[in-house]
Design an enzyme around this catalytic site. Structure first.
Site, PDB file in Angstrom:
ATOM      1  N   GLY A 391      47.478  31.839  50.293  1.00  0.00           N
ATOM      2  CA  GLY A 391      47.506  32.749  49.161  1.00  0.00           C
ATOM      3  C   GLY A 391      48.177  34.052  49.525  1.00  0.00           C
ATOM      4  N   GLY A 392      48.181  34.966  48.569  1.00  0.00           N
ATOM      5  CA  GLY A 392      48.838  36.242  48.771  1.00  0.00           C
ATOM      6  C   GLY A 392      48.204  37.085  49.860  1.00  0.00           C
ATOM      7  N   PRO A 395      45.520  32.764  54.367  1.00  0.00           N
ATOM      8  CA  PRO A 395      45.295  31.323  54.159  1.00  0.00           C
ATOM      9  C   PRO A 395      43.876  31.031  53.672  1.00  0.00           C
ATOM     10  CG  PRO A 395      45.216  31.842  56.481  1.00  0.00           C
ATOM     11  CD  PRO A 395      45.595  33.118  55.790  1.00  0.00           C
ATOM     12  N   VAL A 396      43.780  29.898  52.961  1.00  0.00           N
ATOM     13  CA  VAL A 396      42.471  29.453  52.468  1.00  0.00           C
ATOM     14  C   VAL A 396      42.157  28.101  53.082  1.00  0.00           C
ATOM     15  CG1 VAL A 396      41.084  28.982  50.421  1.00  0.00           C
ATOM     16  CG2 VAL A 396      42.961  30.613  50.294  1.00  0.00           C
ATOM     17  N   LYS A 409      38.497  32.127  52.707  1.00  0.00           N
ATOM     18  CA  LYS A 409      39.759  32.868  52.690  1.00  0.00           C
ATOM     19  C   LYS A 409      39.778  33.829  53.853  1.00  0.00           C
ATOM     20  CE  LYS A 409      42.996  35.026  49.606  1.00  0.00           C
ATOM     21  NZ  LYS A 409      43.728  33.952  48.949  1.00  0.00           N
ATOM     22  N   ASP A 506      47.956  40.250  40.927  1.00  0.00           N
ATOM     23  CA  ASP A 506      48.673  39.084  41.434  1.00  0.00           C
ATOM     24  C   ASP A 506      48.245  37.839  40.666  1.00  0.00           C
ATOM     25  OD1 ASP A 506      50.461  37.684  42.937  1.00  0.00           O
ATOM     26  OD2 ASP A 506      49.127  37.459  44.670  1.00  0.00           O
TER      27      ASP A 506
END
Ligand SMILES: *[C@@H]1O[C@H](CO)[C@@H](O)[C@H](O)[C@H]1NC(C)=O
Ligand SMILES: *[C@@H]1O[C@H](CO)[C@@H](O)[C@H](O)[C@H]1NC(C)=O
Length: 696
Positions: A391-392, A395-396, A409, A506
């Site tokens: 993700g922005g 990482p997840v 996250k 976002d």
């Protein structure tokens, strides 16, 4: 004549009295008995033989010898020190086996070992020396001086002595157990085996000298109260012993070994007896056998037990450490946090028809804080297999905490915030609770790591459906409308009803997650705030966002408001409707992005052409036009022209109402030019200063 008769009667009575009363004899013959009320007294009246009883236990009877003048009757010798009588009916007599004492139980005790008296001429006699002898005719067959107790009388011998039956016997003193108990104690006094020294010893091996024979006289290590002792040391082919007599016959002097290890020096002058105690080693005999057992317990058993307990504890800790590679340890260590976290999971009512806006339902409990090791274990050390996406903000990963799926996250490490500030912010964000927001279950701040734990969404993100040629078929028209409405509700909550007035910044299809019932849930909300501090509604120096979803005023001037999110929402609506991606949309003839394309179709009344072909059958034209019009209203260039989210929600719910006409999204088309130029590698004048925009 009368006088003579009277005198004879008197004499007769006197004689009778003398004979009857006076057992005051020194001899006991066969057939005679000595009871506890009778004694034998030596010829000169020096020593007395009789029974005495323990002052504390009156039934414990002993046969002993004491000085006739001693009012305390301290025994100098005891016949049966280890076999006391058990009742007061004691008897001393001679039988064919020797001298016998017995009590009422008729269990005779023979103390004249080795001597047999078989004739009617046997006699037992107490001498003025204190020696009790058993005679057969004129021959002594047993004497008490060969059986020492604790007292060293003149004439007694210490050492190796040839006794009456011509055997060698070691002679030594053994103390009483205590001052009132004649039983064998723990201290002895004897002549050293190889030297002329006399020692007092403890049965644990300790010994102390009390003096030695120097060849002429015996030298005590202490100063005696008298020098009435004529010691002699006898050494011949058989015997080796020390003995003494008194120099002055008018003074009777002797020694005893007390139960506390002291040497008692007795002296009798006339009828007066005095005693002086000489200590040979201070307190060193104080340790009795019982005390030594206690000491053993303290010195050995206690430390041993302690060591064993420590070992068990150590092994337990070791076992726990080894056993903790799984989730188990964390469950123990962080029971409360994990339980709290799991309770939130179980209270999650997915797909329920709960009120759209859950005002005031924010729980004020603390956010569960999990340990980093717990996270590591649950995500299999952030393994690639567990990675859900990037993700922005980092990482997840998919994690599993006690059979419950979670999303982890791992936030990028860039953050100017302090830990306390960060934690506080996460707490605030986690209190935003809405059915269209992904729930934050917990967090972890440890080792420079900042990790958020979310509920796991089994259907992943919206973009994985609408942009996928096969999976897009799973979302029908009704579901897409449901998703659009859900996103609008979530955003409305963030903008208007939540205490924090969150601007998402976002918003994009990959940030819209779908649960098992295809309910949309906005994720990553508040992250900009968490990571960059509270910058809502203000100018921002760093532009965070995703190409294709960012509003013009944000990209060009860094201006941020809720209308920026409205712009992103508009893009998402058009993407959901068309199944096409704004950022990668190219129409062959026109340099238009999805927004320009939608505008062109809408203005020419050909909205149907834009729709995802898989929806063609199920869609209603009015609903389609409404959604596209709302989408276009949201993506207008000027922020003031865009509706607020509450207006968007009401527009979507009132089908057929007259909506304002959208303006043409000019800027977005310009942006697509920039994008096209960037992708083709040709520098363009129009690039301006957008290089800080990172397409993700
Ligand atoms: C001792 O016993 C013998 C025989 O057994 C006997 O002749 C003698 O008279 C007894 N003497 C005494 C003093 O009783
Ligand atoms: C000391 O004892 C020895 C041996 O028993 C004896 O010959 C000597 O006369 C005694 N001396 C005194 C002063 O009593």
């Amino acid at each position: 004549m009368k006088i003579l008769r009277a005198a004879s009667v008197f004499l007769c009575i006197f004689f009778c009295f003398f004979v009857c009363s006076s057992h005051a004899t020194d001899t006991l013959r066969p057939g005679q008995y000595l009871t506890r009320y009778e004694t034998l007294v030596s010829d000169g009246g020096v020593f007395e033989l009789g029974f005495f009883y323990s002052p504390t236990k009156s039934v414990e009877g002993y046969l002993g010898i004491w000085l006739k003048n001693d009012k305390k009757r301290r025994p100098v010798w005891v016949a049966n020190r280890d076999d006391h009588l058990m009742d007061p009916y004691a008897l001393l007599y001679i039988n064919p086996q020797g001298m016998v004492i017995s009590d009422n139980r008729n269990s005779p005790f023979f103390f004249t070992y080795g001597a047999t008296a078989t004739t009617n001429r046997t006699r037992a006699r107490i001498l003025d020396s204190g020696n009790l002898i058993l005679m057969e005719g004129g021959k002594t067959v047993w004497q008490s001086f060969d059986n020492l107790v604790d007292t060293f009388l003149p004439g007694m011998k210490i050492g190796m002595v040839s006794i009456t039956n011509a055997q060698l016997k070691p002679m030594f003193l053994l103390s009483w157990r205590s001052a009132h108990d004649p039983t064998r104690g723990f201290l002895g006094l004897s002549l050293d085996k190889s030297t002329t020294q006399v020692d007092v010893w403890h049965d644990d091996g300790k010994e102390k000298p009390i003096g030695h024979w120097d060849g002429h006289e015996f030298k005590f290590v202490f100063k005696t109260q008298s020098d009435n002792y004529n010691f002699s040391y006898v050494l011949n082919s058989k015997e080796r012993y020390l003995t003494f007599n008194n120099k002055e016959s008018s003074v009777y002097s002797w020694f005893a070994l007390a139960s506390d290890g002291k040497i008692q020096e007795f002296m009798m002058v006339g009828q007066k007896i005095s005693v002086v105690s000489h200590s040979v080693c201070g307190d060193c005999w104080l340790v009795s056998s019982r005390d030594r057992k206690l000491l053993l317990v303290i010195k050995v058993v206690v430390p041993l037990t302690f060591s064993i307990l420590m070992l068990i504890l150590f092994l337990y800790c070791l076992w726990r450490k080894h056993n903790s590679l799984g989730i188990y340890r964390f469950y123990i260590g962080r029971t409360d946090s994990v339980k709290l976290l799991l309770s939130q999971l179980s209270s999650d009512d997915s797909g329920s028809s709960s009120p759209v806006v859950e005002l005031g339902k924010t729980k004020d409990h603390a956010l569960p804080m999990l340990s980093f090791s717990c996270i590591v274990a649950s995500t299999n050390n952030f393994s690639v297999a567990n990675k859900l996406g990037e993700g922005g903000y980092g990482p997840v990963y998919k994690g599993n905490l006690l059979q419950h799926d979670i999303a982890v996250k791992r936030l990028s490490k860039r953050s100017g915030q302090g830990l306390a500030e960060f934690k506080n912010e996460v707490q605030l964000i986690s209190q935003l609770q809405h059915r269209n927001l992904v729930k934050i279950l917990g967090c972890c701040i440890q080792r420079e790591e900042k990790i958020l734990i979310y509920e796991y969404m089994s259907n992943k993100s919206l973009d994985s459906f609408i942009f996928d040629p096969i999976k897009r078929r799973q979302l029908n028209w009704r579901q897409r409308i449901h998703i659009i409405e859900g996103i609008a509700q979530g955003l409305l909550y963030l903008h208007k009803y939540s205490r924090l007035r969150i601007i998402h910044r976002d918003l994009k299809t990959s940030n819209i997650l779908l649960d098992a019932y295809m309910n949309p849930k906005i994720s990553d909300f508040g992250l900009a705030r968490i990571l960059s501090g509270n910058e809502c509604g203000a100018e921002t120096k760093r532009i965070v966002g995703t190409f294709g979803y960012m509003s013009p005023e944000y990209v060009l001037q860094g201006l941020l408001s809720t209308k920026s999110d409205v712009f992103s929402f508009g893009v998402i609506v058009l993407e959901i409707m068309s199944g096409m991606k704004n950022a990668t949309f190219y129409e062959s003839d026109y340099s238009l992005n999805l927004l320009g394309h939608a505008w062109n179709l809408w203005i020419s009344g050909r909205c149907e052409e834009m729709i995802d072909p898989t929806l063609a059958d199920s869609s209603s034209r009015d609903g389609l036009v409404l959604c596209i019009q709302v989408g276009l209203l949201c993506v207008q260039d000027c922020a003031e022209d865009r509706p607020t989210m509450s207006e968007v929600v009401s527009m979507l719910s009132t089908e057929g109402a007259s909506l304002p006409k959208p303006k043409q999204p000019m800027y977005s088309n310009l942006m697509s030019e920039v994008d096209k130029a960037l992708r083709s590698g040709v520098p363009s004048e129009n690039l301006l200063t957008y290089s800080s925009i990172v397409a993700r």
